[in-house]
Design a protein around this motif. Structure first.
Motif, PDB file in Angstrom:
ATOM      1  N   ASN A 104     -30.317  -2.110  93.277  1.00 25.36           N
ATOM      2  CA  ASN A 104     -29.140  -1.755  92.486  1.00 25.36           C
ATOM      3  C   ASN A 104     -29.226  -0.349  91.894  1.00 25.36           C
ATOM      4  O   ASN A 104     -28.378   0.039  91.095  1.00 25.36           O
ATOM      5  CB  ASN A 104     -28.932  -2.772  91.353  1.00 25.36           C
ATOM      6  CG  ASN A 104     -28.465  -4.113  91.855  1.00 25.36           C
ATOM      7  OD1 ASN A 104     -27.376  -4.235  92.406  1.00 25.36           O
ATOM      8  ND2 ASN A 104     -29.290  -5.132  91.705  1.00 25.36           N
ATOM      9  N   ASP A 325     -21.181   0.639  87.913  1.00 27.74           N
ATOM     10  CA  ASP A 325     -20.145   0.124  88.803  1.00 27.74           C
ATOM     11  C   ASP A 325     -18.815  -0.027  88.078  1.00 27.74           C
ATOM     12  O   ASP A 325     -18.759  -0.207  86.854  1.00 27.74           O
ATOM     13  CB  ASP A 325     -20.581  -1.225  89.365  1.00 27.74           C
ATOM     14  CG  ASP A 325     -19.883  -1.539  90.672  1.00 27.74           C
ATOM     15  OD1 ASP A 325     -19.170  -0.656  91.181  1.00 27.74           O
ATOM     16  OD2 ASP A 325     -20.040  -2.661  91.173  1.00 27.74           O
ATOM     17  N   SER A 404     -14.847  -1.801  91.912  1.00 37.60           N
ATOM     18  CA  SER A 404     -16.077  -2.559  92.132  1.00 37.60           C
ATOM     19  C   SER A 404     -16.664  -2.195  93.493  1.00 37.60           C
ATOM     20  O   SER A 404     -15.955  -2.218  94.505  1.00 37.60           O
ATOM     21  CB  SER A 404     -15.775  -4.061  92.071  1.00 37.60           C
ATOM     22  OG  SER A 404     -16.777  -4.805  92.718  1.00 37.60           O
ATOM     23  N   ASP A 406     -18.744  -3.801  95.359  1.00 37.39           N
ATOM     24  CA  ASP A 406     -18.709  -4.928  96.291  1.00 37.39           C
ATOM     25  C   ASP A 406     -17.338  -5.069  96.933  1.00 37.39           C
ATOM     26  O   ASP A 406     -17.226  -5.273  98.153  1.00 37.39           O
ATOM     27  CB  ASP A 406     -19.091  -6.227  95.568  1.00 37.39           C
ATOM     28  CG  ASP A 406     -20.575  -6.295  95.260  1.00 37.39           C
ATOM     29  OD1 ASP A 406     -21.337  -5.535  95.886  1.00 37.39           O
ATOM     30  OD2 ASP A 406     -20.962  -7.113  94.401  1.00 37.39           O
ATOM     31  N   SER A 407     -16.278  -4.976  96.128  1.00 35.95           N
ATOM     32  CA  SER A 407     -14.932  -5.147  96.678  1.00 35.95           C
ATOM     33  C   SER A 407     -14.563  -3.990  97.599  1.00 35.95           C
ATOM     34  O   SER A 407     -13.808  -4.165  98.557  1.00 35.95           O
ATOM     35  CB  SER A 407     -13.904  -5.264  95.542  1.00 35.95           C
ATOM     36  OG  SER A 407     -13.733  -4.030  94.866  1.00 35.95           O
ATOM     37  N   ARG A 409     -16.832  -2.176  99.489  1.00 36.30           N
ATOM     38  CA  ARG A 409     -17.631  -2.265 100.718  1.00 36.30           C
ATOM     39  C   ARG A 409     -17.294  -3.498 101.546  1.00 36.30           C
ATOM     40  O   ARG A 409     -17.534  -3.526 102.755  1.00 36.30           O
ATOM     41  CB  ARG A 409     -19.115  -2.244 100.354  1.00 36.30           C
ATOM     42  CG  ARG A 409     -19.543  -0.888  99.787  1.00 36.30           C
ATOM     43  CD  ARG A 409     -20.855  -0.919  99.070  1.00 36.30           C
ATOM     44  NE  ARG A 409     -21.114   0.348  98.385  1.00 36.30           N
ATOM     45  CZ  ARG A 409     -21.993   0.502  97.408  1.00 36.30           C
ATOM     46  NH1 ARG A 409     -22.706  -0.540  96.999  1.00 36.30           N
ATOM     47  NH2 ARG A 409     -22.167   1.673  96.838  1.00 36.30           N
ATOM     48  N   GLU A 410     -16.713  -4.515 100.899  1.00 34.86           N
ATOM     49  CA  GLU A 410     -16.280  -5.691 101.652  1.00 34.86           C
ATOM     50  C   GLU A 410     -15.129  -5.355 102.592  1.00 34.86           C
ATOM     51  O   GLU A 410     -14.870  -6.081 103.549  1.00 34.86           O
ATOM     52  CB  GLU A 410     -15.842  -6.796 100.684  1.00 34.86           C
ATOM     53  CG  GLU A 410     -17.012  -7.565 100.064  1.00 34.86           C
ATOM     54  CD  GLU A 410     -16.536  -8.556  99.008  1.00 34.86           C
ATOM     55  OE1 GLU A 410     -15.305  -8.632  98.783  1.00 34.86           O
ATOM     56  OE2 GLU A 410     -17.384  -9.233  98.401  1.00 34.86           O
TER      57      GLU A 410
END
Length: 574
Positions: A104, A325, A404, A406-407, A409-410
């Motif tokens: 992280n 983030d 975010s 994660d959102s 890169r998803e």
């Protein structure tokens, strides 16, 4: 992150196991009580034989001593078990937290730290700390209580002899402390060179082919020997200091024991104190019990010195700054805008310089330019791998710093020139992009990418075990990565020289499938081959970190600028 002392750092890991340590604490009290009882019982037994042997009483004393030794051993076993259990759990917590911190952290921080050193800290240093904790808990509990309890009993039996012991004992502590004080730097250097050696070994193993191809084996061996010699030097110094601490303290404690024997005997002969032979034996056993913990503690000092150096290294590892983030969830990928973006890996040396452009949703964009112009760096910034120095990057008019990770890169699929295959089956490697994928989906994706051809030729097909060093060619690895993308295509596709290691025939076949996959999706392609550039909606031409031209293939050729030169030198023959 607020810096804390190594002691507070360790205390934060120890605190969750307070209950277990409390039980260990109680066990140590019972163990010490048994050690106190045995000298007293032995002295009483000796006095029973003064005026004739009373076998009934002697047998009773012997039985009580054996029973107490058995009970004490059980409590010591429980203490040692709990100390080991807590130590290993702390080591696991420390590794988990350290690894979480690594994954992280800012990628720039990891890039600037020797990877072998990180691995050495994560594995070796935490093991050293774990071993030090076990000894510390055991010696702290048993040694401290033994010293206190025995000292009280010595004053009860003879305050005169107790004063002699109390006055002389600090000599062993002073000697051990002086030696330990001079060794802290040695243990720190020992830990550092272990990390350097691990890093160099890792680097040479990963790049063995390059070393052999350039006949660099001798130099590689010299580099390794150089660090190994330094490590040996500090290992020997550490070993020397460790070896002299315990004998020094034992010598002083033996002298103390001898003084007590002589003085005690003189006092008994002169009737200066009311003490029997049995009492003197009890007192001598107490003296031995009192000085032994100092010997044990001195043995642990060197281990604690090494552990302390390792704690500092682990503390440094866990102090990496985490990525800040965003909170906004990205529901779709719209227009991507670079607004006067400047970025540098090294402060003061910008790689991207005041760059601005817009990539419309659903458009196909190619990025071209000479090596080192900043093409791959743009991809790193879009993926939020690195924070920009100035300017703004937005998606759907939202600053990506507020999105975010994660959102983000998803919704982005990537295939890079540098492939990554983890140790496992081919099936698991393909499923990395979509863990719930069915076998039919996986077979279809591998046939589209062309990977199915070489997979089926392997002995165990999709169940074959592979890794980055398993013997797969660079092209085969790249095909597996392309298969991952085909298995789970995202709203935005990034292809960074994705077919650079694949032959021209297969590239043309894959390109047709890419065209279908990219239909209606935003795609960004970095490539040197005409087939992936000529049909792009927009081509961005970079030079020395600046955007110098943009437009479609025909527009840029008509300008006869930098793109025209690149086309003539790189693509005309195609």
């Amino acid at each position: 992150m607020k810096k804390v002392s190594p002691f507070k750092f360790m205390l934060s890991y120890i605190k969750p196991y307070t209950l277990k340590l409390s039980v260990a604490f109680i066990c140590s009290l019972f163990y010490v009580a048994g050690n106190i009882y045995i000298p007293i019982a032995s002295g009483i037994g000796l006095d029973y034989m003064k005026d004739g042997v009373d076998f009934a009483k002697i047998n009773l004393i012997i039985c009580s001593i054996v029973l107490m030794m058995f009970i004490s051993s059980i409590f010591y076993w429980i203490l040692a078990y709990l100390a080991s259990s807590v130590s290993y759990k702390i080591a696991k917590d420390m590794r988990d937290n350290s690894f979480e911190k690594i994954v992280n952290s800012e990628i720039s921080i990891i890039d600037q730290t020797c990877h072998g050193d990180i691995i050495s800290t994560l594995i070796n240093d935490i093991s050293i700390i774990s071993d030090g904790i076990i000894q510390t808990f055991i010696q702290l509990f048993t040694g401290l209580f033994t010293i206190i309890a025995t000292l009280v009993m010595m004053f009860v039996f003879s305050w005169q002899l107790a004063i002699i012991v109390v006055v002389l004992t600090p000599l062993s502590i002073i000697v051990a402390s002086l030696i330990a004080k001079g060794t802290s730097k040695t243990f720190a250097l020992q830990s550092n060179y272990r990390g350097k050696l691990s890093s160099l070994a890792n680097e040479n193993i990963e790049n063995q082919k390059v070393i052999i191809a350039n006949s660099h084996q001798s130099q590689a061996q010299k580099d390794f020997d150089s660090i190994a010699k330094e490590l040996k030097k500090h290992d020997m110094k550490a070993s020397f200091y460790s070896s002299i601490i315990n004998p020094s303290t034992r010598l002083i404690n033996s002298l103390i024991y001898g003084v007590v024997v002589v003085v005690g005997a003189i006092l008994i002969v002169n009737n200066s104190i009311n003490m029997t032979t049995g009492n003197l034996m009890t007192y001598l056993m107490f003296t031995n019990n009192y000085t032994n913990p100092f010997n044990d503690i001195s043995e642990v000092i060197s281990q604690l010195q090494t552990a302390y150096a390792s704690i500092i290294r682990v503390q440094k590892l866990t102090s990496f700054d985490e990525v800040k983030d965003g909170k906004i969830i990205l529901n779709e990928v719209g227009d991507l805008v670079f607004d006067h973006v400047t970025f540098s890996y090294v402060k003061g040396k910008p790689i991207i310089k005041d760059m601005s452009f817009t990539i419309k949703k659903g458009s196909h964009v190619a990025i071209v330019g000479k090596t080192g112009c900043g093409k791959t760096t743009l991809i790193n910034l879009i993926m939020k791998f690195y924070p920009i120095d100035s300017g703004k990057i937005t998606i759907n008019n939202i600053d990506i710093n507020d999105i975010s990770s994660d959102s983000l890169r998803e919704r982005i699929g990537m295939v890079l020139q540098d492939t990554w295959i983890f140790h496992g089956t081919i099936l698991d490697n393909i499923k990395y992009s979509k863990s719930e994928a069915s076998l039919d989906e996986i077979y279809y994706a591998s046939k589209v990418s062309g990977a199915n051809y070489f997979i089926e030729q392997m002995e165990k097909s999709y169940s074959s075990i592979v890794s980055n060093s398993s013997g797969l060619s660079a092209g085969q690895k790249q095909l597996l990565c392309i298969t991952r993308l085909i298995l789970n295509p995202k709203e935005m596709l990034i292809l960074d020289e994705a077919t650079s290691n694949i032959d021209t025939v297969n590239e043309k076949l894959i390109q047709k499938d890419f065209d279908q996959i990219m239909e209606g999706k935003t795609s960004i392609v970095i490539a040197h081959r005409l087939s992936t550039i000529i049909n792009s909606d927009m081509i961005l031409v970079l030079d020395d970190g600046k955007l110098i031209e943009k437009g479609n293939h025909k527009e840029l050729l008509a300008k006869k600028g930098e793109y025209y030169k690149l086309y003539q030198t790189q693509f005309a023959n195609s």
